[in-house]
Scaffold this motif. Sequence first.
Motif, PDB file in Angstrom:
ATOM      1  N   SER A   2       0.832  -1.199   0.000  1.00  0.00           N
ATOM      2  CA  SER A   2       0.000   0.000   0.000  1.00  0.00           C
ATOM      3  C   SER A   2       0.872   1.257   0.000  1.00  0.00           C
ATOM      4  O   SER A   2       2.019   1.242   0.457  1.00  0.00           O
ATOM      5  CB  SER A   2      -0.922   0.006   1.225  1.00  0.00           C
ATOM      6  OG  SER A   2      -0.169   0.136   2.412  1.00  0.00           O
ATOM      7  N   ARG A   3       0.302   2.316  -0.503  1.00  0.00           N
ATOM      8  CA  ARG A   3       0.995   3.601  -0.550  1.00  0.00           C
ATOM      9  C   ARG A   3       0.118   4.682   0.070  1.00  0.00           C
ATOM     10  O   ARG A   3      -1.086   4.508   0.237  1.00  0.00           O
ATOM     11  CB  ARG A   3       1.311   3.967  -2.005  1.00  0.00           C
ATOM     12  CG  ARG A   3       2.222   2.998  -2.727  1.00  0.00           C
ATOM     13  CD  ARG A   3       2.259   3.251  -4.223  1.00  0.00           C
ATOM     14  NE  ARG A   3       0.946   3.038  -4.836  1.00  0.00           N
ATOM     15  CZ  ARG A   3       0.720   3.104  -6.148  1.00  0.00           C
ATOM     16  NH1 ARG A   3       1.704   3.389  -6.980  1.00  0.00           N
ATOM     17  NH2 ARG A   3      -0.496   2.896  -6.632  1.00  0.00           N
ATOM     18  N   ALA A  22      -2.987   6.475  -8.138  1.00  0.00           N
ATOM     19  CA  ALA A  22      -3.173   5.613  -6.969  1.00  0.00           C
ATOM     20  C   ALA A  22      -4.168   4.490  -7.248  1.00  0.00           C
ATOM     21  O   ALA A  22      -4.924   4.509  -8.221  1.00  0.00           O
ATOM     22  CB  ALA A  22      -3.657   6.460  -5.798  1.00  0.00           C
ATOM     23  N   ASP A  27      -4.520   1.895  -1.554  1.00  0.00           N
ATOM     24  CA  ASP A  27      -3.793   3.075  -1.092  1.00  0.00           C
ATOM     25  C   ASP A  27      -4.646   3.934  -0.160  1.00  0.00           C
ATOM     26  O   ASP A  27      -5.879   3.865  -0.186  1.00  0.00           O
ATOM     27  CB  ASP A  27      -3.329   3.914  -2.283  1.00  0.00           C
ATOM     28  CG  ASP A  27      -2.337   3.170  -3.163  1.00  0.00           C
ATOM     29  OD1 ASP A  27      -1.675   2.241  -2.654  1.00  0.00           O
ATOM     30  OD2 ASP A  27      -2.223   3.510  -4.360  1.00  0.00           O
ATOM     31  N   ALA A  91       2.334   6.626   7.650  1.00  0.00           N
ATOM     32  CA  ALA A  91       3.120   5.506   7.125  1.00  0.00           C
ATOM     33  C   ALA A  91       3.338   4.453   8.212  1.00  0.00           C
ATOM     34  O   ALA A  91       3.252   3.232   7.953  1.00  0.00           O
ATOM     35  CB  ALA A  91       4.463   6.006   6.605  1.00  0.00           C
ATOM     36  N   ALA A  96       2.836   1.746   4.900  1.00  0.00           N
ATOM     37  CA  ALA A  96       3.186   2.237   3.570  1.00  0.00           C
ATOM     38  C   ALA A  96       4.641   2.686   3.537  1.00  0.00           C
ATOM     39  O   ALA A  96       5.148   3.283   4.493  1.00  0.00           O
ATOM     40  CB  ALA A  96       2.278   3.396   3.178  1.00  0.00           C
ATOM     41  N   GLU A  98       5.845   4.267   0.560  1.00  0.00           N
ATOM     42  CA  GLU A  98       5.980   5.249  -0.515  1.00  0.00           C
ATOM     43  C   GLU A  98       4.794   6.205  -0.472  1.00  0.00           C
ATOM     44  O   GLU A  98       3.680   5.823  -0.096  1.00  0.00           O
ATOM     45  CB  GLU A  98       6.036   4.561  -1.885  1.00  0.00           C
ATOM     46  CG  GLU A  98       6.219   5.536  -3.042  1.00  0.00           C
ATOM     47  CD  GLU A  98       6.203   4.843  -4.401  1.00  0.00           C
ATOM     48  OE1 GLU A  98       6.805   5.395  -5.329  1.00  0.00           O
ATOM     49  OE2 GLU A  98       5.568   3.775  -4.527  1.00  0.00           O
ATOM     50  N   VAL A  99       5.076   7.429  -0.869  1.00  0.00           N
ATOM     51  CA  VAL A  99       4.041   8.459  -0.956  1.00  0.00           C
ATOM     52  C   VAL A  99       3.915   8.897  -2.408  1.00  0.00           C
ATOM     53  O   VAL A  99       4.923   9.172  -3.075  1.00  0.00           O
ATOM     54  CB  VAL A  99       4.391   9.684  -0.091  1.00  0.00           C
ATOM     55  CG1 VAL A  99       3.330  10.782  -0.242  1.00  0.00           C
ATOM     56  CG2 VAL A  99       4.550   9.289   1.378  1.00  0.00           C
ATOM     57  N   LEU A 100       2.687   8.981  -2.888  1.00  0.00           N
ATOM     58  CA  LEU A 100       2.411   9.613  -4.176  1.00  0.00           C
ATOM     59  C   LEU A 100       1.953  11.040  -3.897  1.00  0.00           C
ATOM     60  O   LEU A 100       1.055  11.258  -3.082  1.00  0.00           O
ATOM     61  CB  LEU A 100       1.307   8.874  -4.923  1.00  0.00           C
ATOM     62  CG  LEU A 100       1.579   7.427  -5.335  1.00  0.00           C
ATOM     63  CD1 LEU A 100       0.327   6.823  -5.969  1.00  0.00           C
ATOM     64  CD2 LEU A 100       2.756   7.351  -6.300  1.00  0.00           C
TER      65      LEU A 100
END
Length: 508
Positions: A2-3, A22, A27, A91, A96, A98-100
């Motif tokens: 998941s992000r 996403a 996410d 996070a 998670a 990674e971040v978008l």
Amino acid sequence: MSRLVLVLGDQLSEGLSALREADKASDTVVMAEVSDETAYVRHHPKKIALIFSAMRKFAAELRADGWKVAYSQLDDSENAGSIVGELLRRAEQTGAAEVLATEPGEWRLINALKYAPIKVRVLPDDRFIASHNEFEDWAKGRKQLRMEYFYRDMRRKTGLLMDGDGPACGKWNFDHDNRKPAPDEVTHDGPPGFEPDAATEEVLDLVEARFGNHFGTLRPFRFATTRAQALEVLDHFVKHALPKFGDFQDAMLNDNRFLYHAVISPYLNIGLLGPLEVCEAVAEAYARGDAPINAAEGFIRQIIGWREYVRGIYFLEGPDYPDRNLLGHDRDLPALYWGGVTRMNCLAKAVGQTREEAYAHHIQRLMVTGNFALLAGVNPGQVHEWYLAVYADAFEWVEAPNTVGMSQFADGGIIASKPYVSSGSYINRMSDYCKSCDYAVSKKTGEGACPFNLLYWHFLDRHRERFSNNARMGNMYRTWDRMDAGHRATVLEEAEAFLERLDAGETV
């Protein structure tokens, strides 16, 4: 895996690039009201309330659409206080890695994400018509980056108001028709307002408790806080104000704050409206015969021309742009900008309206508050922070070029070919302010002379070395030189005395 999907308070758009990238099934959208974003300048309470209320409602819409949203309100006990802090907290909760994120509109936040201790993939903000690369390609090799030529390329790209390969009605720009002085009567009652619902009232109570000491009146609060409401404002403008918008877009009146202006810039700049859709609505009104070409073209130029252009300049020039001060101005921002008493009616009206509405139109900003600050030699960094704080539509990507470049000429002419300075005559021509002012706009010197008249020549005199060879200013220097030497000395002496009183905190 998941992000996290970061959505900022000025990114309230369904088609945001981070949301498109996403996965709704796995996410988590992160939205946060954080103290860092309320404190880097002392924002107008209405501005904070608009953004927080719109954020909460956008988050609710995302949830209704099936997104998982981790939303932090300002008074949440576990709120980390910063965007990066909230990302790290979420996070840890979700696992998670990674971040978008869609690219922020301020270098301050871009750098915060760049150096965050978590992987952040920053996607382009393609809600704009021109990408960074497009603007850089346009600017490459040009001696002067004049908006007019960029605007023509944007017209060609979008097809707005085009007749084949040329502009509708044979001209690109109808600005000459859009400089009519203030009308005797205004037939438009301003933009529609909206009674706060329970969700907005909750925000207003929070803002009142936390930011009640900031400059600005919070209530009554009438801003749109959803896309549906913002679309109502747009529709109302097109139907009721657009036909006369062009004629009177530069006019100012004591007793009418909105005239024929749309007042949609806050909704554009937080993402509730898109630039192309508002321009298409205006172009369609022109095509139907419901608005004249000067009104439609003037409005569209503000959006796909000027708005896109200043964003291009902001990112092209880099993070130091807001700090520039090529004229070396160092006077502190006078107290009258924060509501201090002044005898200058135009400034009192512009600042008073700003305090109550978190809004003033472009000529009030450029030729009243901006003009005075430039003539008086106020530090442009302080002017920049004031504009960024007090207007609901102010975000650095759009505000800094307008203030540092266009208004204060602190970038040395990247945006403007000459400083936007004037004596009191311009304000008198475009408004009814001077008729009820303690100063006489017709007086050039002596007791009761308009300060703009004194400061205008003082500005030209002290910056003669820089501007006397400017092709657009030569006539003014020749006029100054033809004046009697004794009169010139009196003007400079009285201007200096006025500035001394300003610095001493006296009422001017």
